[in-house]
Write an enzyme that holds these catalytic residues in place. Structure first.
Site, PDB file in Angstrom:
ATOM      1  N   SER A  42     -12.125 -10.288   9.946  1.00 47.58           N
ATOM      2  CA  SER A  42     -11.087 -11.196  10.450  1.00 47.58           C
ATOM      3  C   SER A  42      -9.728 -10.506  10.508  1.00 47.58           C
ATOM      4  O   SER A  42      -9.492  -9.484   9.862  1.00 47.58           O
ATOM      5  CB  SER A  42     -10.981 -12.469   9.598  1.00 47.58           C
ATOM      6  N   VAL A  43      -8.831 -11.144  11.265  1.00 44.64           N
ATOM      7  CA  VAL A  43      -7.458 -10.661  11.415  1.00 44.64           C
ATOM      8  C   VAL A  43      -6.727 -10.620  10.069  1.00 44.64           C
ATOM      9  O   VAL A  43      -5.766  -9.882   9.887  1.00 44.64           O
ATOM     10  CB  VAL A  43      -6.697 -11.587  12.400  1.00 44.64           C
ATOM     11  N   LYS A  44      -7.219 -11.426   9.125  1.00 40.56           N
ATOM     12  CA  LYS A  44      -6.487 -11.607   7.869  1.00 40.56           C
ATOM     13  C   LYS A  44      -6.458 -10.361   6.996  1.00 40.56           C
ATOM     14  O   LYS A  44      -5.641 -10.271   6.082  1.00 40.56           O
ATOM     15  CB  LYS A  44      -7.093 -12.779   7.100  1.00 40.56           C
ATOM     16  N   ASP A  45      -7.348  -9.384   7.268  1.00 38.32           N
ATOM     17  CA  ASP A  45      -7.293  -8.126   6.504  1.00 38.32           C
ATOM     18  C   ASP A  45      -5.909  -7.496   6.616  1.00 38.32           C
ATOM     19  O   ASP A  45      -5.412  -6.879   5.680  1.00 38.32           O
ATOM     20  CB  ASP A  45      -8.315  -7.122   7.051  1.00 38.32           C
ATOM     21  N   ALA A  48      -3.354  -9.448   4.403  1.00 40.70           N
ATOM     22  CA  ALA A  48      -3.737  -9.354   2.988  1.00 40.70           C
ATOM     23  C   ALA A  48      -3.252  -8.024   2.410  1.00 40.70           C
ATOM     24  O   ALA A  48      -2.652  -7.976   1.327  1.00 40.70           O
ATOM     25  CB  ALA A  48      -5.253  -9.486   2.839  1.00 40.70           C
TER      26      ALA A  48
END
Ligand code: PLP
Length: 326
Positions: A42-45, A48
């Site tokens: 996901s884009v969230k890496d 994070a």
């Protein structure tokens, strides 16, 4: 030899892929920023890692510390991967409407997961906002990430996702369309793109049951807009600091049913096996049809992977039970 020194070095530089069958009715080129190529799918890496690096740099996160966050899964996955490489522990708090796959996946990468009721006020002590905040206060040597108000979230997208899209489109992008949850993606990418070309239009995709669209249009935080909804990852009952309403040109709302049906259509018509917010995002693009002309280059960002939704949007029994398909 050409190799990454650890898994974190593979974050970013995701492909841009032309949409075909699903966008036939649109006059313009539609390109998907395909974020499932990140190691946590996901884009969230991206955010994070930036949130962790910024907290390390100013001492909020100390060696051997515990990372605490309320997360619908994807941010947790990104945080967990970074925590493994960097030697931190993770405790994640999730709402019970999230898919079981997301919970199991966070456990698979070593996190402790606490599940809270969805259907309570954000200020209720049982809510996932309140529980994660309290754990942050009570756990020794811990750091509460708070992706909603932590501006390193927006910064990550300003520094990586935005420049990648600008470069990949050779500056030809005219519209950016994306689902909005914490707001980090839209605010960071939108700010970068508008700095390069103030004419780029930035559209947010919202859900029914969320406050964003009405707040953007009227400046009123209307509690009557808030009710439980099914779509995962986008819409909120709070105003996160990461949503920069000034850089957003407008919102379009997508129904739970349309988001679910279009999640299936992305897989079946484009070979794009993606998450529920991608279904909402592509339906949002179609709803904005009248804003696009022949020479436009529309970029839509797809946040996460379909594997996280096999028990829901990719399960026809669930889809029938919800009344989304016959
Ligand atoms: C699947 C999914 N889609 C969309 C979003 C929204 O992205 P952002 O939080 O950057 O607004 C998130 C983040 O919570 C997500 O997990």
């Amino acid at each position: 030899m050409d190799y990454a020194k650890n898994i974190l070095e593979t974050i970013g530089n995701t492909p841009l892929v032309k949409m075909n069958a699903l966008t036939e009715e649109l006059p313009c080129l539609v390109l998907a920023k395909y974020e499932t190529f990140n190691p946590g799918n996901s884009v969230k890496d991206r955010m994070a890692l930036t949130m962790i690096e910024d907290a390390e740099a100013d001492g909020r996160l100390k060696p051997g510390g515990t990372i605490i966050e309320g997360t619908s899964g994807n941010t947790g996955m990104g945080l967990a991967l970074a925590a493994i490489v960097k030697g931190y522990k993770c405790i994640f708090v999730m709402a019970d409407k999230q898919s079981k796959e997301k919970i199991d996946m966070l456990k698979a990468v070593g996190a402790e997961v606490i599940v809270c009721p969805t259907d309570v006020e954000p200020t209720d002590p049982r809510s996932y906002y309140s529980v994660s905040k309290r754990l942050g206060e009570e756990t020794p040597n811990s750091w509460y990430v708070n992706q909603y108000d932590n501006l390193s979230n927006t910064k990550a997208h300003y520094q990586s996702t935005g420049p990648e899209i600008w470069k990949q489109t050779e500056g030809k992008i005219t519209h950016f369309v994306v689902g909005v949850g914490t707001g980090g993606t839209i605010s960071g990418v939108g700010k970068y793109l508008k700095e390069q070309n103030p004419d780029v239009k930035v559209w947010g995709v919202d859900t029914y049951g969320s406050v964003f669209k009405k707040y953007h249009e009227t400046g009123v935080f209307d509690e009557n807009e808030i009710y439980p909804y099914v779509t995962e990852g986008i819409g909120e009952d709070i105003l996160p600091k990461n949503v920069d309403f000034d850089i957003i040109d407008g919102f379009t709302k997508v129904t739970d049913k349309d988001a679910a049906v279009y999640t299936q259509l992305l897989a079946k018509k484009e070979g794009m096996f993606l998450g529920n917010s991608a279904g909402a995002a592509i339906k949002g693009v179609l709803q904005l049809k009248e804003h696009f002309t022949k020479d436009d280059v529309v970029v839509v960002l797809f946040h996460d992977h379909g594997s996280r939704y096999v028990g829901k949007m990719f399960n026809d029994d669930w889809m029938k039970k919800m009344g989304y398909i016959e």
